[in-house]
Every structure is written in C-alpha cells, then in structure tokens.
Design a protein around this motif. Structure first.
Motif, PDB file in Angstrom:
ATOM      1  N   UNK A  55      20.776  57.295  15.367  1.00 33.55           N
ATOM      2  CA  UNK A  55      21.821  58.073  16.043  1.00 33.55           C
ATOM      3  C   UNK A  55      22.804  57.150  16.768  1.00 33.55           C
ATOM      4  N   UNK A  56      22.282  56.116  17.400  1.00 29.17           N
ATOM      5  CA  UNK A  56      23.147  55.179  18.129  1.00 29.17           C
ATOM      6  C   UNK A  56      24.118  54.481  17.173  1.00 29.17           C
ATOM      7  N   UNK A  57      23.624  54.069  16.040  1.00 31.30           N
ATOM      8  CA  UNK A  57      24.479  53.382  15.079  1.00 31.30           C
ATOM      9  C   UNK A  57      25.490  54.353  14.474  1.00 31.30           C
ATOM     10  N   UNK A  58      25.078  55.589  14.238  1.00 30.91           N
ATOM     11  CA  UNK A  58      26.007  56.607  13.727  1.00 30.91           C
ATOM     12  C   UNK A  58      27.124  56.861  14.727  1.00 30.91           C
ATOM     13  N   UNK A  59      26.761  56.975  15.996  1.00 34.75           N
ATOM     14  CA  UNK A  59      27.776  57.185  17.040  1.00 34.75           C
ATOM     15  C   UNK A  59      28.752  56.021  17.093  1.00 34.75           C
ATOM     16  N   UNK A  60      28.235  54.801  16.945  1.00 36.88           N
ATOM     17  CA  UNK A  60      29.112  53.638  16.979  1.00 36.88           C
ATOM     18  C   UNK A  60      30.107  53.677  15.818  1.00 36.88           C
ATOM     19  N   UNK A  61      29.662  54.122  14.654  1.00 35.56           N
ATOM     20  CA  UNK A  61      30.549  54.156  13.493  1.00 35.56           C
ATOM     21  C   UNK A  61      31.649  55.190  13.654  1.00 35.56           C
ATOM     22  N   UNK A  62      31.289  56.386  14.117  1.00 41.14           N
ATOM     23  CA  UNK A  62      32.225  57.502  14.038  1.00 41.14           C
ATOM     24  C   UNK A  62      32.822  57.949  15.374  1.00 41.14           C
ATOM     25  N   UNK A  63      32.215  57.563  16.491  1.00 38.82           N
ATOM     26  CA  UNK A  63      32.814  57.900  17.779  1.00 38.82           C
ATOM     27  C   UNK A  63      33.716  56.790  18.281  1.00 38.82           C
ATOM     28  N   UNK A  64      33.463  55.566  17.814  1.00 41.68           N
ATOM     29  CA  UNK A  64      34.386  54.463  18.069  1.00 41.68           C
ATOM     30  C   UNK A  64      35.556  54.567  17.085  1.00 41.68           C
ATOM     31  N   UNK A  65      36.509  53.680  17.212  1.00 40.54           N
ATOM     32  CA  UNK A  65      37.724  53.751  16.411  1.00 40.54           C
ATOM     33  C   UNK A  65      37.499  53.461  14.934  1.00 40.54           C
ATOM     34  N   UNK A  66      36.468  52.699  14.595  1.00 38.87           N
ATOM     35  CA  UNK A  66      36.332  52.119  13.257  1.00 38.87           C
ATOM     36  C   UNK A  66      36.471  53.154  12.137  1.00 38.87           C
ATOM     37  N   UNK A  67      35.631  54.188  12.158  1.00 43.05           N
ATOM     38  CA  UNK A  67      35.660  55.182  11.087  1.00 43.05           C
ATOM     39  C   UNK A  67      35.937  56.594  11.606  1.00 43.05           C
ATOM     40  N   UNK A  68      36.443  56.709  12.829  1.00 42.65           N
ATOM     41  CA  UNK A  68      36.591  58.027  13.462  1.00 42.65           C
ATOM     42  C   UNK A  68      37.468  58.971  12.648  1.00 42.65           C
TER      43      UNK A  68
END
Length: 557
Positions: free
Chosen positions: A147-160
């Motif tokens: 879940x933490x890694x998923x949040x980093x991918x999609x809640x951060x700018x990278x893949x939002x």
C-alpha cells in the motif's frame, strides 16, 4: 476408469480450443521471450476483451535491465492479437497445453487484496504486487509495504495523472525465510537474489515460473511488481519490475523500473547499455521536436572518467586521474561535472571528496543506503592533469564508493530542468550512443527525481491508451429513459453527443455537452445517438487516433 478419464480430458480440451477459435470478438495477449538465435519461448497467453483489427506490439525490451551493466541478451515482448487464429502457432499450442495442465498444478497458499480499483480489469492497466522473503508472520507487513509503494506511485506526482487507468492488486505468498539471498542463502518462495553478492545493485528473479504462477491469482496482470523484503537499495527492470521495501530507496527504484516497463524505453543516464525508445535518439534528428522551443540546441559533453567502482574506502582510498580539456575552438572553457553514487555515507563528514586536494562540494542526500550526489557549484579547472580523491574518515567500515563519473560540459550547456534539447548520452564504454531530451530532470536519468520529462510523459499516455479504451460502456435505461456513458475518470476527457440523421450525417446535441448521463427526449426515439470522447491534455502534443473514441446505440421507439 482411466479410459473415461482420458476421454473426459480430451472433450474438455476440444471444447476449450473450439470455444477459443469461435468466440466472438475475443482477443489475446501473448507474452514471449526471444533469444539471439531467433528462437521464441511463450511465457503466457491471456484472453482479452480489447477490440482491434490487427496485431499490435505492446512492449519490447530486454528481459532483464540491470543498472550500469550489460542487460539480458534475451528480449521480452508482449503482443495483442485480435483473435485466436491470428496468434503464432507456438502461442496456440501453449494455450492448449495450459488448459490440460491447469488442474494438475499444486495450488499456492496465498491471499489477494485489491488496493486500487478504477474499473473492470479488461479495460484497465493492472499492476500486481508480489513479495519475496516475507514469512507468514510478516503477512500484514507485506500488505502495508504494498500500500505504501502504491501511494507513492499514484499520490505523488510521478503517475498521479494516470491513476484512473489503473487497478492495483497485492498477492501474498509466504516464504520460509525472512529476507532474500545475498551473501547468505535464503529459502524464499520466488528465489530473489542479489547480483553480485554483497552489492546494493541488481536483484534477480530466481524462480520465474513460480512468479508467473502467483500472478495468476490476481484478476489480471499487465505489469508485475515484486518487493524484496530487504532494507536496502536494489532492483531490476524488464519482464518483472523488482524493488525492495526500503523506505529510503524502494520507491525511487520502482519509479525508475516502471519507467522502463510502462514506456518501453531504455536508460537516460550514462554508463548503461540499453538506450532505446521515445527518450533516445541515435542522432541529432530527434523525435521530440514538438517539445523544442525554437532551434534545437545540441550540447557538447566530454566524458573524462567513468567507473563502476564498488570499493570499500576503509584504509583503501580511491583516486581517479583525469585530463581536463583545453577551451573549445571559440576559446570558451569547459565546466567540470561530477556524478557520484555511494553506499553507507550517512553523513557528510564520513568521507572526504577532493579535487587536487581541495574539498569538492557535493549535493545529495546522505544515507546508509544507496545515495546519489552531484557537483553543486560552477568549476572551471585549468586544462591538463588533475586528480580526484575519495577518503574514508569514519572508520566504521561501511562506506563504499559505488560509481564515479567525471565529465566536461561545453560552453552554453543548459541545466534548467524544463529545457528540452539534445543532451549527449554515453554508454558503459564511454562511447557516445545518442541523445536524450533533458539535462537531469527526468527520473530515467536522475534517480532522486520524482518526475518524468515531457517526452516520457507523452510517450506513456500513448502506451497506456494502446491498452485502455476511453469508453468502458454505453447503455440506455428504458425505465428512466437515461443514456449513460462509462469512461475512465480522466479529468481531461471531453464528451460530445450526436444524433445520426442520415448514414453519414450527424447533428450535435449541445444540451448534452460533456455529460456522461442524461435523460433522452422523446424526439430522439428511434434514432442512433453517438458519444465521441476525446482526451485533451497539455502532456500530449502529438496525439494518436486512440485519443479519440466513439460509441453509440439506437434509442428504442
């Protein structure tokens, strides 16, 4: 008894294949591995509901992309075929054999959780996260990491901005041992191991067949991710995106590896061996001219030294001799450029980094994990011989110099993160292999960045829309007399509605502009209504036909 059993299996297989060959509008995704001798091995065949008229290649990249070393000589390819008959004979045979042996495989003791659901898996990009080296007692730790890694991918700018196109699943399968194989061997379900041993570099898949078996437990998988239960840097790109649970470096590695896999591109940093795709040009005639303001700037760079050192510094200082170039033909001096990566440099005072005996200021984040640094001030050495020294001051024994690159930047070199030009890229032999779009703002070059350059962002939109239709479904409710259009929840989508008045004539329905659901007036009864959907985003300057889709139905009288 045995005769009846064999006959029963034959009938099942016959029915299975007959059903595949006659199913209407069935398409298939084929994942395959190609060797240098031309031989092909089918890895997986999956049914799909995506409609197309001709075969389409979705991905083609080395099976394994390793940092700063020669990647796999085998190629991983993913194809989408419009029907059973259009698939290669090997894929048809694989599918038949799979149906025969499917019930004979021992089931995995596993748990599936859905982390992100944006739509039906048939029309979304599906990520499945596995973990290796997590024991049964660490089940919840794995799901927290996923879940933490998923949040980093999609809640951060990278893949939002791409989130509405994705589903994310996590599948837990317990390992006997905690951690992955390194200097010490571990008994883990997927057999991940560090290569070389003792390094903070590549993590390789040891049991690919077991990985693929676990992935089948998810509703669908387009891009597999494996988290190694390890606290330090490491990973791999290619068929599988591999990273670690490290809070410091795990998300950083995964962003980069998914950049390879999502965009079907190679590296942008110097010292690698895979340079392909939208972010690379082998010559000055670059493909990203729509993003260039004015005339294309082609920059002058010289590589003076490049070494994948991996040297412990305790009582073993490192020295690099360089010869700095004379000014260019116009008399302009070159600027010194230094890139460093390390392990164990947890504070700036642990290591002394000097240029001709003078401290050289490096910019970066000091951690005991893998760290990345660069020179943060202008420096114009005189032409001739110089030396760089790296010395351990801490005596703790864990400071490692991993990589050092020294370059000379020509006059007028632009470091602005938004500037797009033609920046030289050099392979592991120091040979110029082509050009990239930006200095170092893209995470495909700068591991510390969380952003892709404009060229990579546009390319991913195109790659994603090769997999996802902009229309999920169109329907009409006779009770409420409402027409409904279901699409991915992309803010940049526009919807235009039309009534067909003649075979090639359409009348725009202004009152329904950008509505996904509306009540149909009596005057439209018996008419065909058509929705035309278009994705318009500033992140794309050269859209393909797949950025426009349409769907329609006839309203009952």
């Amino acid at each position: 008894m045995s005769y009846i059993y064999r006959g029963f299996i034959f009938l099942i297989c016959f029915a299975f294949v007959f059903g595949l060959s006659t199913a209407a509008k069935a398409s298939y995704i084929v994942k395959q591995e190609l060797s240098t001798d031309g031989s092909m091995r089918i890895l997986e065949v999956m049914s799909s509901t995506r409609n197309l008229t001709a075969a389409r290649r979705l991905r083609a990249l080395p099976s394994q992309i390793d940092e700063h070393s020669r990647s796999s000589t085998k190629m991983f390819e993913e194809w989408l075929y419009p029907d059973f008959g259009s698939m290669p004979a090997l894929a048809k045979s694989w599918l038949l054999n799979e149906s025969r042996h499917r019930t004979q495989e021992a089931p995995l003791d596993a748990e599936l959780r859905k982390l992100v659901v944006q739509g039906q898996p048939e029309n979304r990009i599906n990520l499945t996260i596995l973990g290796d080296g997590y024991t049964e007692a660490e089940r919840e730790i794995f799901f927290e990491d996923a879940q933490r890694i998923t949040d980093d991918l999609f809640l951060e700018d990278t893949f939002a901005s791409y989130l509405p196109l994705f589903n994310v699943y996590a599948v837990f399968v317990a390992s006997k041992d905690h951690g992955i194989t390194d200097v010490e061997s571990k008994d883990t379900v997927f057999g991940l191991y560090r290569s070389p041993k003792g390094s903070k570099r590549a993590i390789m898949p040891g049991n690919s067949s077991q990985i693929r078996k676990a992935l089948k437990l998810a509703p669908a998988t387009d891009f597999p991710i494996i988290i190694a239960n390890d606290e330090y840097y490491g990973g791999l790109g290619g068929e599988f995106a591999i990273t670690t649970r490290s809070v410091e470096s795990g998300p950083m590695v995964l962003r980069h590896e998914l950049g390879h896999n999502f965009g079907d591109v190679g590296e942008e940093y110097d010292g690698g061996d895979v340079y392909t795709g939208a972010n690379h040009s082998s010559n000055k005639n670059v493909s990203w001219m729509p993003w260039v303001k004015g005339e294309l700037r082609v920059f002058d760079v010289k590589i003076l030294a490049q070494a994948y050192v991996w040297q412990k510094l305790l009582k073993n200082p490192f020295r690099q001799n360089i010869k700095f170039p004379a000014p260019d033909l116009n008399g302009f001096p070159y600027e010194l450029d230094v890139d460093v990566s390390s392990v164990g440099w947890s504070a700036s005072g642990e290591v002394r980094f000097t240029f001709d005996g003078e401290n050289l200021p490096l910019e970066g984040r000091y951690t005991d994990d893998r760290s990345f640094f660069e020179l943060n001030e202008l420096n114009y050495p005189i032409p001739g011989n110089h030396q760089i020294d790296v010395e351990d001051l801490s005596e703790d024994g864990d400071n490692i110099l991993a990589y050092l690159k020294v370059a000379a930047l020509g006059h007028g070199y632009i470091k602005d993160k938004n500037f797009i030009g033609a920046y030289p890229t050099f392979n592991s032999s120091g040979r110029l292999v082509g050009y990239r779009p930006t200095h170092d703002s893209c995470l495909m070059r700068n591991m510390r960045s969380k952003h892709f350059c404009a060229i990579d962002r546009e390319n991913m939109w195109k790659r994603f829309l090769d997999r996802v239709e902009l229309v999920d479904r169109i329907s009409y409710d006779t009770q409420t007399r409402k027409i409904r259009l279901e699409t991915p929840a992309l803010p940049a989508l526009t919807i235009a509605w039309f009534r067909q008045t003649a075979p090639d004539e359409y009348e725009r329905i202004e009152s329904a502009e950008n509505l996904s659901e509306w009540k149909v007036a009596d005057k439209f009864a018996g008419h065909k209504l058509i929705a035309r959907v278009q994705l318009e985003t500033d992140e794309v300057r050269s859209p393909t036909l797949r950025f426009k889709r349409e769907a329609g139905l006839t309203i009952p009288e």
